[in-house]
Write a protein that holds these residues in place. Structure first.
Motif, mmCIF file in Angstrom:
data_model
loop_
_atom_site.group_PDB
_atom_site.id
_atom_site.type_symbol
_atom_site.label_atom_id
_atom_site.label_comp_id
_atom_site.label_asym_id
_atom_site.label_seq_id
_atom_site.Cartn_x
_atom_site.Cartn_y
_atom_site.Cartn_z
ATOM 1 N N MET A 271 0.800 -1.219 0.000
ATOM 2 C CA MET A 271 0.000 0.000 0.000
ATOM 3 C C MET A 271 0.839 1.277 0.000
ATOM 4 O O MET A 271 0.432 2.278 -0.560
ATOM 5 C CB MET A 271 -0.860 0.041 1.263
ATOM 6 C CG MET A 271 -1.951 -0.992 1.273
ATOM 7 S SD MET A 271 -3.168 -0.553 0.041
ATOM 8 C CE MET A 271 -4.656 -1.141 0.753
ATOM 9 N N ILE B 369 -10.220 -2.917 -3.492
ATOM 10 C CA ILE B 369 -9.235 -3.459 -4.433
ATOM 11 C C ILE B 369 -7.816 -3.104 -3.999
ATOM 12 O O ILE B 369 -6.874 -3.251 -4.754
ATOM 13 C CB ILE B 369 -9.488 -2.961 -5.871
ATOM 14 C CG1 ILE B 369 -9.542 -1.436 -5.899
ATOM 15 C CG2 ILE B 369 -10.757 -3.568 -6.438
ATOM 16 C CD1 ILE B 369 -9.418 -0.861 -7.300
ATOM 17 N N ARG B 373 -5.549 4.329 -2.586
ATOM 18 C CA ARG B 373 -5.896 5.750 -2.741
ATOM 19 C C ARG B 373 -6.287 6.393 -1.425
ATOM 20 O O ARG B 373 -5.976 7.547 -1.173
ATOM 21 C CB ARG B 373 -7.053 5.903 -3.720
ATOM 22 C CG ARG B 373 -6.565 5.751 -5.130
ATOM 23 C CD ARG B 373 -7.683 5.546 -6.108
ATOM 24 N NE ARG B 373 -7.081 5.054 -7.322
ATOM 25 C CZ ARG B 373 -7.216 5.620 -8.515
ATOM 26 N NH1 ARG B 373 -7.992 6.645 -8.667
ATOM 27 N NH2 ARG B 373 -6.604 5.127 -9.548
ATOM 28 N N CYS B 417 -12.381 6.862 -2.452
ATOM 29 C CA CYS B 417 -12.418 5.408 -2.662
ATOM 30 C C CYS B 417 -13.184 5.028 -3.937
ATOM 31 O O CYS B 417 -14.363 5.317 -4.067
ATOM 32 C CB CYS B 417 -13.061 4.710 -1.476
ATOM 33 S SG CYS B 417 -13.186 2.929 -1.745
ATOM 34 N N PRO B 418 -12.535 4.356 -4.879
ATOM 35 C CA PRO B 418 -13.214 4.003 -6.127
ATOM 36 C C PRO B 418 -14.230 2.877 -5.939
ATOM 37 O O PRO B 418 -15.064 2.660 -6.807
ATOM 38 C CB PRO B 418 -12.067 3.558 -7.039
ATOM 39 C CG PRO B 418 -11.012 3.086 -6.125
ATOM 40 C CD PRO B 418 -11.132 3.918 -4.884
ATOM 41 N N SER B 419 -14.159 2.187 -4.827
ATOM 42 C CA SER B 419 -15.128 1.128 -4.568
ATOM 43 C C SER B 419 -16.276 1.622 -3.695
ATOM 44 O O SER B 419 -17.053 0.836 -3.173
ATOM 45 C CB SER B 419 -14.435 -0.068 -3.902
ATOM 46 O OG SER B 419 -13.598 -0.726 -4.829
ATOM 47 N N LEU B 423 -15.741 4.307 4.315
ATOM 48 C CA LEU B 423 -14.604 4.230 5.232
ATOM 49 C C LEU B 423 -14.834 5.050 6.501
ATOM 50 O O LEU B 423 -14.714 4.547 7.608
ATOM 51 C CB LEU B 423 -13.343 4.717 4.499
ATOM 52 C CG LEU B 423 -12.898 3.801 3.357
ATOM 53 C CD1 LEU B 423 -12.098 4.562 2.327
ATOM 54 C CD2 LEU B 423 -12.093 2.642 3.908
HETATM 55 S S1 SF4 Z 1 -10.725 1.230 0.721
HETATM 56 FE FE1 SF4 Z 1 -11.121 2.051 -1.304
HETATM 57 S S2 SF4 Z 1 -9.527 3.592 -1.592
HETATM 58 FE FE2 SF4 Z 1 -8.870 2.334 0.105
HETATM 59 S S3 SF4 Z 1 -7.594 0.745 -0.805
HETATM 60 FE FE3 SF4 Z 1 -9.660 -0.085 -0.705
HETATM 61 S S4 SF4 Z 1 -10.569 0.386 -2.661
HETATM 62 FE FE4 SF4 Z 1 -8.760 1.677 -2.484
#
Ligand code: SF4
Ligand code: SF4
Lengths: 326, 443
Positions: A271, B369, B373, B417-419, B423
């Motif tokens: 990461m 994923i 980001r 977050c692209p998903s 969060l």
């Molecule tokens: S939570 Fe969202 S932004 Fe963070 S690593 Fe996972 S997919 Fe990427």
């Protein structure tokens, strides 16, 4: 007022980048190398790619729907990427049923047995490739000659294969070099190899596109390539009789493919930038060790899989620099 | 190179629709509901009763402890009752309902527009007046200003930072105030400096407000010890810790207060309120509120009396757009969605944002994923994906080790977050639990 308004916690706006868009950007990035392989290797390259894609999508759908009983996610782009990458990792003359087995290994073992997208530890396409390499070593290492090749031979060896075999037979490097393609041919992709391995140039073009579109950062590809080049250069400088020019290591085989498209798989790489550099250097060191001292001419697939296994550990110990921490 | 904070941050579309529209005075509503808790700390205690006649600026609820503030009537009229009504939190809160009759102000408030630069007060006197005037941080934090001005024992303030960043998209109330009340703000800053006994103040402004930068740079020359820092646009630069980092390069230690690095942060709106309180004898009972949104006929900035219902603002901009799906008190990154237009404007209301139905939809949540980001976006150097997972699995000791309490709830992670993973929702939950654990340990 009887109107009902949405009440949800902040934030209330979201960036319009989605996982699907990111996945499709990876697909676009692979298109130049794919087209080039069709140009060089002929329509067989297209056949292999289509079979790999269809098989990966089909297995993903079937396993998710009937075995895992979840909503199939074949449109998210990730199985499409696995399909193309799997095709990139096999010779163009390979029988169709071997590709299908590879797809099953990639999707079934590599991805869905871990719960699907995001859960897998290893790069699915590489799981497929290594599975095939062990099960079908002959078919996986017979590379049809490129259409432009000067000889009439039906098959050809990869540059790394030529070097390995020469050195095993005790041939000096100066002699081996005569059999090797020129650096320009290697850069362009007029050499033997799996579909996606043959053109460093078009892989780099795809990599730059992903860099600009912020799909990847430079940390992994650069650290892989630089560490391979640095170690190869040391050996070459010390003993040019027995070690080949580092340029061949960078431009040949799957190094670019691995460094740009497979080591950078987000799901299976660390990461933080620092963690990514450790991971990239690890891949580079293992790759060049296998190439120089191991039994296989090529080592990047194993190297990536080994470092994939270390990714959770890297993520546990390499933390981002905390604000206000020491 | 323009200054900014280094780590993380995002740049959402700015959408400052109302930036060009001068501050207008909102007509008085028929009645106001003034909550007694418009600040962080203990709610004030009501000192009026049903039937009492009150004047504009009169104290109607008294500060109940050091970390608390007075509440003043924002209108003149008759107290209808002391009641409970939902504020922006969605929970019913105690407040005072007043029917507006005319607009008669307390006599000693100077209602003229004349600029008063000179003052001859000791620091302690200034702080006392600020406390009496009920001034809190107007950037949205609503922490009582008089508390901030008195550093804890053994610490000393060196610099006053003035937040003119307004990094939230859409909001323009601070921007307009800087353009229209530049001198007043600068005098307010001198008062704050005197109160804190510091020589230096720096106003941080992002470079999307070139007009304000120019005006304040020019005017600040007439005042001693006030600098302007031009900052690159980046969210959340208005966060105290990020602003201090951007302007001074210093990092407030984890768990610490700004004063630990010698800084005190105040907002431009607060500086203006300080000016009014001290030079004009006017307590804090009105503020500038932006009302905006893509569907709003005329995005505007209004001077609004506290307790005015949101509906009055909406009507003044041409009514509620038909496809409104969400109403936000504050900005789109950190503001609160409110359930009804009855919610009153309070000291912390910097804006009202009306979002269309299609804008307020959340995408389907899919798997992480591991794109990292959220990690790159986090201004506090945290790992939001990990904190979410830990909160989900209720592993609170590891949440604490991974610094969940450092989260400033800026929302950059969820934004990016692209998903579409929620969060911050999970991190808030985790913070709540870890906070409880920490408190129980101290006992
Ligand atoms: S939570 Fe969202 S932004 Fe963070 S690593 Fe996972 S997919 Fe990427
Ligand atoms: S974890 Fe907290 S501080 Fe970090 S980006 Fe998310 S909300 Fe902001």
């Amino acid at each position: 007022m009887s109107n009902l308004y949405t009440v949800s916690p902040s934030p209330h706006i979201y960036s319009d980048d989605t996982t699907r868009k990111i996945m499709y950007r990876v697909v676009y990035a692979m298109i130049p190398a794919l087209l080039w392989s069709v140009f060089v290797l002929g329509v067989d390259a297209l056949r292999v790619t289509l079979i790999a894609i269809v098989a990966c999508l089909a297995f993903e759908y079937i396993i998710q729907k009937y075995l895992m009983k979840v909503k199939p996610s074949i449109t998210d782009g990730s199985a499409l990427i696995t399909g193309i990458l799997l095709a990139f990792n096999v010779p163009s003359g390979i029988p169709w049923w071997i590709i299908v087995i590879g797809a099953l290994a990639a999707i079934g073992i590599g991805k869905l047995s871990f719960g699907g997208l995001g859960g897998n530890i290893f790069n699915p396409a590489l799981v497929g490739r290594v599975f095939l390499l062990i099960s079908f070593p002959v078919q996986m290492t017979s590379w049809p000659a490129t259409r432009q090749s000067a000889t009439d031979a039906l098959t050809t060896a990869t540059p790394l294969g030529i070097i390995k075999e020469g050195l095993v037979n005790g041939t000096p490097i100066a002699q081996i070099s005569k059999d090797l393609p020129s650096a320009t041919d290697m850069l362009l992709g007029n050499i033997g190899g799996s579909l996606g391995e043959i053109s460093a140039l078009f892989l780099i073009v795809g990599g730059l596109y992903m860099l600009i579109r912020k799909v990847i950062t430079w940390h992994i590809p650069v650290s892989v390539i630089v560490s391979v080049a640095a170690i190869a250069a040391i050996f070459w400088l010390v003993d040019p009789q027995n070690y080949i020019n580092p340029l061949y290591h960078i431009l040949s085989g799957g190094l670019m493919l691995g460094a740009i498209f497979m080591a950078t798989d987000m799901v299976t790489s660390p990461m933080t930038p620092k963690g990514q550099i450790i991971y990239g250097v690890g891949i580079g060191v293992i790759t060049i060790s296998i190439r120089l001292f191991g039994a296989y001419p090529e080592g990047i697939s194993f190297a990536i899989l080994i470092m994939n296994a270390f990714t959770p550990l890297i993520n546990t110990y390499i933390k981002p620099k905390r604000f206000g921490g020491n | 190179m323009l200054k900014t904070f280094k780590k993380g941050g995002v740049h959402p579309p700015e959408n400052k629709l109302s930036a060009g529209n001068p501050i207008e005075v909102l007509p008085l509503p028929a009645s106001v509901f003034i909550p007694v808790a418009q600040h962080i700390g203990a709610p004030a205690t009501p000192v009026v009763q049903r039937g009492d006649q009150v004047k504009t600026g009169q104290i109607i609820a008294k500060s109940s402890s050091f970390v608390s503030t007075n509440i003043h009537s924002s209108v003149s009229g008759k107290v209808k009752k002391v009641d409970f009504q939902a504020d922006s939190s969605g929970y019913p809160k105690q407040g005072i309902l007043i029917d507006v009759e005319g607009d008669e102000w307390v006599e000693d408030i100077d209602r003229t527009e004349e600029l008063k630069k000179e003052f001859d007060l000791e620091g302690a006197e200034i702080i006392k007046k600020i406390q009496e005037a009920g001034i809190v941080g107007l950037g949205g934090a609503t922490f009582p200003t008089h508390v901030k001005l008195v550093p804890p024992k053994g610490m000393k303030a060196e610099v006053l930072l003035i937040n003119g960043v307004e990094c939230e998209p859409y909001l323009t109330s601070d921007h307009r105030l800087m353009l229209e009340k530049a001198d007043e703000i600068l005098v307010g800053i001198q008062l704050l400096k005197k109160a804190m006994n510091v020589e230096k103040a720096v106003i941080g402004i992002e470079n999307n407000k070139a007009d304000a930068i120019q005006l304040l740079s020019q005017k600040s020359k007439e005042y001693e010890g006030i600098d302007i820092a031009v900052l690159k646009v980046k969210y959340p630069q208005g966060g105290e810790k990020q602003l201090i980092k951007a302007v001074t390069g210093r990092e407030v230690p984890s768990g610490g207060l700004p004063i630990a690095v010698g800084a005190v942060v105040s907002n431009v709106g607060t500086a203006f309120a300080v000016y009014e309180a001290i030079q004009k004898n006017k307590p804090l009972f009105e503020r500038v509120v932006t009302i905006t949104g893509k569907g709003v006929a005329k995005p505007s900035n209004f001077r609004v009396r506290m307790g005015t219902p949101t509906s009055a603002l909406v009507e003044a901009t041409g009514g509620l757009p038909e496809d409104t799906g969400k109403i936000i008190s504050g900005g789109p990154m950190m503001g609160r969605a409110i359930a009804s237009l009855d919610v009153p404007v309070t000291k912390g209301t910097s804006g009202i944002l009306l979002m269309k139905k299609e804008e307020s939809k959340r995408e389907e949540v899919i798997a992480c994923i591991r794109c990292s980001r959220c990690v790159s976006a986090c201004p506090m150097g945290l790992e939001p994906y990990l904190l979410m997972t830990l909160a989900e699995k209720q592993i609170f000791d590891r949440s604490e080790d991974n610094k969940i309490m450092d989260c400033i709830e800026c929302g950059s992670c969820s934004y990016t977050c692209p998903s579409s993973r929620p969060l911050l929702d999970y991190i808030r939950f985790g913070k709540g639990k870890v906070g409880e654990i920490i408190r129980s340990r101290k006992k």
